[in-house]
Design a protein around this motif. Structure first.
Motif, PDB file in Angstrom:
ATOM      1  N   LEU A 111       0.971  -1.324   0.170  1.00  0.00           N
ATOM      2  CA  LEU A 111       0.078   0.175   0.142  1.00  0.00           C
ATOM      3  C   LEU A 111       0.627   1.676   0.173  1.00  0.00           C
ATOM      4  CD1 LEU A 111      -3.095  -1.521   2.316  1.00  0.00           C
ATOM      5  CD2 LEU A 111      -3.232  -1.088   0.487  1.00  0.00           C
ATOM      6  N   GLY A 112       2.350   1.313   0.090  1.00  0.00           N
ATOM      7  CA  GLY A 112       2.916   3.056  -0.014  1.00  0.00           C
ATOM      8  C   GLY A 112       3.724   3.023   1.234  1.00  0.00           C
ATOM      9  N   TYR A 113       2.986   2.038   2.423  1.00  0.00           N
ATOM     10  CA  TYR A 113       3.594   2.037   3.398  1.00  0.00           C
ATOM     11  C   TYR A 113       5.074   2.334   4.381  1.00  0.00           C
ATOM     12  CZ  TYR A 113      -1.035   3.139   4.996  1.00  0.00           C
ATOM     13  OH  TYR A 113      -2.244   4.024   4.644  1.00  0.00           O
ATOM     14  N   ARG A 114       5.886   3.073   4.322  1.00  0.00           N
ATOM     15  CA  ARG A 114       6.766   2.791   4.835  1.00  0.00           C
ATOM     16  C   ARG A 114       7.388   2.122   6.370  1.00  0.00           C
ATOM     17  NH1 ARG A 114       7.544   8.283   3.754  1.00  0.00           N
ATOM     18  NH2 ARG A 114       7.442   8.953   6.078  1.00  0.00           N
ATOM     19  N   VAL A 115       7.443   1.357   6.202  1.00  0.00           N
ATOM     20  CA  VAL A 115       7.652  -0.237   7.350  1.00  0.00           C
ATOM     21  C   VAL A 115       8.134   0.148   8.217  1.00  0.00           C
ATOM     22  CG1 VAL A 115       6.543  -2.263   8.125  1.00  0.00           C
ATOM     23  CG2 VAL A 115       5.510  -1.009   6.442  1.00  0.00           C
ATOM     24  N   GLU A 116       8.651  -0.162   9.925  1.00  0.00           N
ATOM     25  CA  GLU A 116       9.075  -0.312  10.839  1.00  0.00           C
ATOM     26  C   GLU A 116       9.015  -1.065  11.622  1.00  0.00           C
ATOM     27  OE1 GLU A 116      12.538   1.300  11.635  1.00  0.00           O
ATOM     28  OE2 GLU A 116      11.787   3.278   9.820  1.00  0.00           O
ATOM     29  N   PHE A 117       9.943  -2.997  11.155  1.00  0.00           N
ATOM     30  CA  PHE A 117       9.149  -3.774  11.550  1.00  0.00           C
ATOM     31  C   PHE A 117       9.886  -3.719  13.372  1.00  0.00           C
ATOM     32  CE2 PHE A 117       8.206  -7.863  10.518  1.00  0.00           C
ATOM     33  CZ  PHE A 117       8.427  -9.265  11.593  1.00  0.00           C
ATOM     34  N   VAL A 118       9.267  -3.985  14.360  1.00  0.00           N
ATOM     35  CA  VAL A 118      10.253  -3.484  15.593  1.00  0.00           C
ATOM     36  C   VAL A 118      10.616  -5.028  16.397  1.00  0.00           C
ATOM     37  CG1 VAL A 118       9.941  -3.172  17.699  1.00  0.00           C
ATOM     38  CG2 VAL A 118       8.594  -1.701  16.148  1.00  0.00           C
ATOM     39  N   ALA A 119      11.495  -5.290  15.649  1.00  0.00           N
ATOM     40  CA  ALA A 119      12.167  -7.140  15.758  1.00  0.00           C
ATOM     41  C   ALA A 119      12.275  -7.279  17.233  1.00  0.00           C
ATOM     42  CB  ALA A 119      13.621  -6.561  15.677  1.00  0.00           C
ATOM     43  N   ASP A 120      12.638  -6.731  17.798  1.00  0.00           N
ATOM     44  CA  ASP A 120      12.636  -7.194  20.168  1.00  0.00           C
ATOM     45  C   ASP A 120      10.787  -7.202  20.098  1.00  0.00           C
ATOM     46  OD1 ASP A 120      12.744  -4.538  19.929  1.00  0.00           O
ATOM     47  OD2 ASP A 120      13.742  -4.746  21.469  1.00  0.00           O
ATOM     48  N   ALA A 121       9.685  -6.661  19.462  1.00  0.00           N
ATOM     49  CA  ALA A 121       8.646  -6.549  19.987  1.00  0.00           C
ATOM     50  C   ALA A 121       7.565  -7.484  19.244  1.00  0.00           C
ATOM     51  CB  ALA A 121       7.807  -5.373  20.213  1.00  0.00           C
ATOM     52  N   VAL A 122       8.134  -8.355  18.742  1.00  0.00           N
ATOM     53  CA  VAL A 122       7.261  -9.545  17.561  1.00  0.00           C
ATOM     54  C   VAL A 122       7.856 -11.116  18.224  1.00  0.00           C
ATOM     55  CG1 VAL A 122       7.273  -8.403  15.975  1.00  0.00           C
ATOM     56  CG2 VAL A 122       8.853  -9.532  15.717  1.00  0.00           C
ATOM     57  N   ALA A 123       6.794 -12.136  18.554  1.00  0.00           N
ATOM     58  CA  ALA A 123       7.385 -13.582  18.508  1.00  0.00           C
ATOM     59  C   ALA A 123       6.003 -14.078  17.936  1.00  0.00           C
ATOM     60  CB  ALA A 123       6.660 -13.768  20.490  1.00  0.00           C
ATOM     61  N   SER A 124       6.849 -15.657  17.590  1.00  0.00           N
ATOM     62  CA  SER A 124       5.922 -16.442  17.296  1.00  0.00           C
ATOM     63  C   SER A 124       6.199 -17.369  18.184  1.00  0.00           C
ATOM     64  CB  SER A 124       6.330 -17.144  15.739  1.00  0.00           C
ATOM     65  OG  SER A 124       6.273 -16.324  14.815  1.00  0.00           O
ATOM     66  N   ARG A 125       4.832 -19.304  17.638  1.00  0.00           N
ATOM     67  CA  ARG A 125       5.444 -20.525  18.432  1.00  0.00           C
ATOM     68  C   ARG A 125       6.831 -21.071  18.387  1.00  0.00           C
ATOM     69  NH1 ARG A 125      -0.239 -22.733  19.479  1.00  0.00           N
ATOM     70  NH2 ARG A 125      -1.648 -20.441  18.580  1.00  0.00           N
ATOM     71  N   HIS A 126       7.070 -20.821  17.739  1.00  0.00           N
ATOM     72  CA  HIS A 126       8.626 -21.412  16.851  1.00  0.00           C
ATOM     73  C   HIS A 126       9.257 -20.117  17.022  1.00  0.00           C
ATOM     74  CE1 HIS A 126       6.745 -25.343  17.384  1.00  0.00           C
ATOM     75  NE2 HIS A 126       6.078 -24.823  16.597  1.00  0.00           N
ATOM     76  N   VAL A 127      11.044 -20.335  17.327  1.00  0.00           N
ATOM     77  CA  VAL A 127      11.787 -19.074  16.914  1.00  0.00           C
ATOM     78  C   VAL A 127      12.337 -18.788  15.259  1.00  0.00           C
ATOM     79  CG1 VAL A 127      14.717 -18.762  17.452  1.00  0.00           C
ATOM     80  CG2 VAL A 127      13.026 -20.320  19.127  1.00  0.00           C
ATOM     81  N   GLU A 128      12.262 -20.645  15.118  1.00  0.00           N
ATOM     82  CA  GLU A 128      12.311 -20.607  13.374  1.00  0.00           C
ATOM     83  C   GLU A 128      11.487 -19.652  12.611  1.00  0.00           C
ATOM     84  OE1 GLU A 128      11.932 -23.587  15.424  1.00  0.00           O
ATOM     85  OE2 GLU A 128      13.762 -24.083  15.460  1.00  0.00           O
ATOM     86  N   ASP A 129      10.445 -19.978  12.751  1.00  0.00           N
ATOM     87  CA  ASP A 129       9.653 -19.338  12.155  1.00  0.00           C
ATOM     88  C   ASP A 129       9.161 -17.977  13.107  1.00  0.00           C
ATOM     89  OD1 ASP A 129       7.944 -21.524  10.723  1.00  0.00           O
ATOM     90  OD2 ASP A 129       6.700 -21.238  12.914  1.00  0.00           O
ATOM     91  N   ARG A 130       9.656 -16.823  13.907  1.00  0.00           N
ATOM     92  CA  ARG A 130      10.027 -15.561  13.743  1.00  0.00           C
ATOM     93  C   ARG A 130      11.257 -15.264  13.432  1.00  0.00           C
ATOM     94  NH1 ARG A 130      13.804 -12.587  16.999  1.00  0.00           N
ATOM     95  NH2 ARG A 130      12.715 -10.168  17.511  1.00  0.00           N
ATOM     96  N   ALA A 131      12.490 -16.275  13.037  1.00  0.00           N
ATOM     97  CA  ALA A 131      13.635 -15.843  12.081  1.00  0.00           C
ATOM     98  C   ALA A 131      13.374 -15.299  10.364  1.00  0.00           C
ATOM     99  CB  ALA A 131      15.377 -16.597  12.549  1.00  0.00           C
ATOM    100  N   VAL A 132      12.153 -16.247  10.491  1.00  0.00           N
ATOM    101  CA  VAL A 132      12.102 -15.957   8.971  1.00  0.00           C
ATOM    102  C   VAL A 132      11.535 -15.377   8.465  1.00  0.00           C
ATOM    103  CG1 VAL A 132      11.003 -17.024   6.974  1.00  0.00           C
ATOM    104  CG2 VAL A 132      12.543 -18.571   7.853  1.00  0.00           C
ATOM    105  N   ALA A 133      10.907 -14.505   9.207  1.00  0.00           N
ATOM    106  CA  ALA A 133       9.588 -13.807   9.731  1.00  0.00           C
ATOM    107  C   ALA A 133      10.231 -11.967   9.266  1.00  0.00           C
ATOM    108  CB  ALA A 133       8.674 -13.277  10.133  1.00  0.00           C
ATOM    109  N   LEU A 134      11.564 -12.179  10.516  1.00  0.00           N
ATOM    110  CA  LEU A 134      11.721 -11.232  10.129  1.00  0.00           C
ATOM    111  C   LEU A 134      13.330 -11.104   8.986  1.00  0.00           C
ATOM    112  CD1 LEU A 134      13.257 -11.124  14.098  1.00  0.00           C
ATOM    113  CD2 LEU A 134      11.740  -9.587  13.378  1.00  0.00           C
ATOM    114  N   GLU A 135      13.401 -11.974   8.334  1.00  0.00           N
ATOM    115  CA  GLU A 135      13.941 -11.876   7.414  1.00  0.00           C
ATOM    116  C   GLU A 135      13.216 -11.117   5.875  1.00  0.00           C
ATOM    117  OE1 GLU A 135      17.797 -12.634   4.497  1.00  0.00           O
ATOM    118  OE2 GLU A 135      17.268 -11.983   6.368  1.00  0.00           O
ATOM    119  N   ARG A 136      11.995 -12.135   5.993  1.00  0.00           N
ATOM    120  CA  ARG A 136      11.538 -11.816   4.414  1.00  0.00           C
ATOM    121  C   ARG A 136      10.928 -10.556   4.523  1.00  0.00           C
ATOM    122  NH1 ARG A 136       6.559 -14.659   1.849  1.00  0.00           N
ATOM    123  NH2 ARG A 136       5.909 -12.987   0.453  1.00  0.00           N
ATOM    124  N   ALA A 137      10.239  -9.881   6.647  1.00  0.00           N
ATOM    125  CA  ALA A 137      10.200  -8.811   5.653  1.00  0.00           C
ATOM    126  C   ALA A 137      11.426  -8.102   5.529  1.00  0.00           C
ATOM    127  CB  ALA A 137       9.734  -8.304   7.376  1.00  0.00           C
TER     128      ALA A 137
END
Length: 171
Positions: A111-137
């Motif tokens: 949609l054209g927004y600038r996004v700041e992904f607050v990496a130390d304020a996100v979580a998933s059930r599994h550590v690996e899923d969180r890591a992939v999300a950070l990298e993908r974002a």
């Protein structure tokens, strides 16, 4: 604007690092409140997952709570209506990093927004899923940041009249 995704009572106990996540998101919310940063909070299926955790609400004035049934909040018209016009900067935190947070971040970028992904304020059930999300974002254009970087960015200077109040939140 601060966007807090699905920090719901019945979801949090299942997340890796739930206590730290709650503390970090709580700090962001309290700082946003002190600095009058607008906040949008989403709740995925609140009838099934409960509302936003009470520990986060406290005395924080939330600008808008949006119920949604989509994983990508940008597919919910009420969410998009609550946002400032693009290309505003949005700080995004919450759960789960690899599902609702990531899909919303990708939608916001589209949609054209600038996004700041607050990496130390996100979580998933599994550590690996969180890591992939950070990298993908990051790969798709979101900028990684932290709670403290976001807060000090909102402050801008130690001469800000709320500096000492906000500093107390992170010490």
């Amino acid at each position: 604007m601060l966007v807090v995704i699905d920090m719901q009572a019945r979801l949090l106990p299942h997340l890796d690092g739930a206590e730290r996540l709650t503390a970090r998101v709580g700090t962001l919310l309290r700082a946003a409140n002190l600095l009058e940063v607008p906040v949008v909070v989403t709740e995925q299926n609140p009838q099934g997952l409960g509302g936003t955790a009470q520990a986060l609400l406290g005395d924080v004035r939330l600008a808008k709570v949006i119920e949604k049934d989509t994983f990508d909040a940008t597919l919910a018209p009420a969410f998009v209506d609550a946002l400032p016009p693009a290309p505003a900067t949005l700080w995004v935190a919450g759960a789960e990093a690899h599902v609702c947070v990531l899909l919303t971040v990708l939608g916001l970028l589209r949609l054209g927004y600038r996004v700041e992904f607050v990496a130390d304020a996100v979580a998933s059930r599994h550590v690996e899923d969180r890591a992939v999300a950070l990298e993908r974002a990051r790969q798709d254009g979101a900028r990684m940041t932290t709670v403290e970087t976001a807060i000090f960015g909102w402050l801008g200077s130690f001469t800000h009249p709320r500096f000492r109040d906000v500093l107390a939140l992170i010490k």
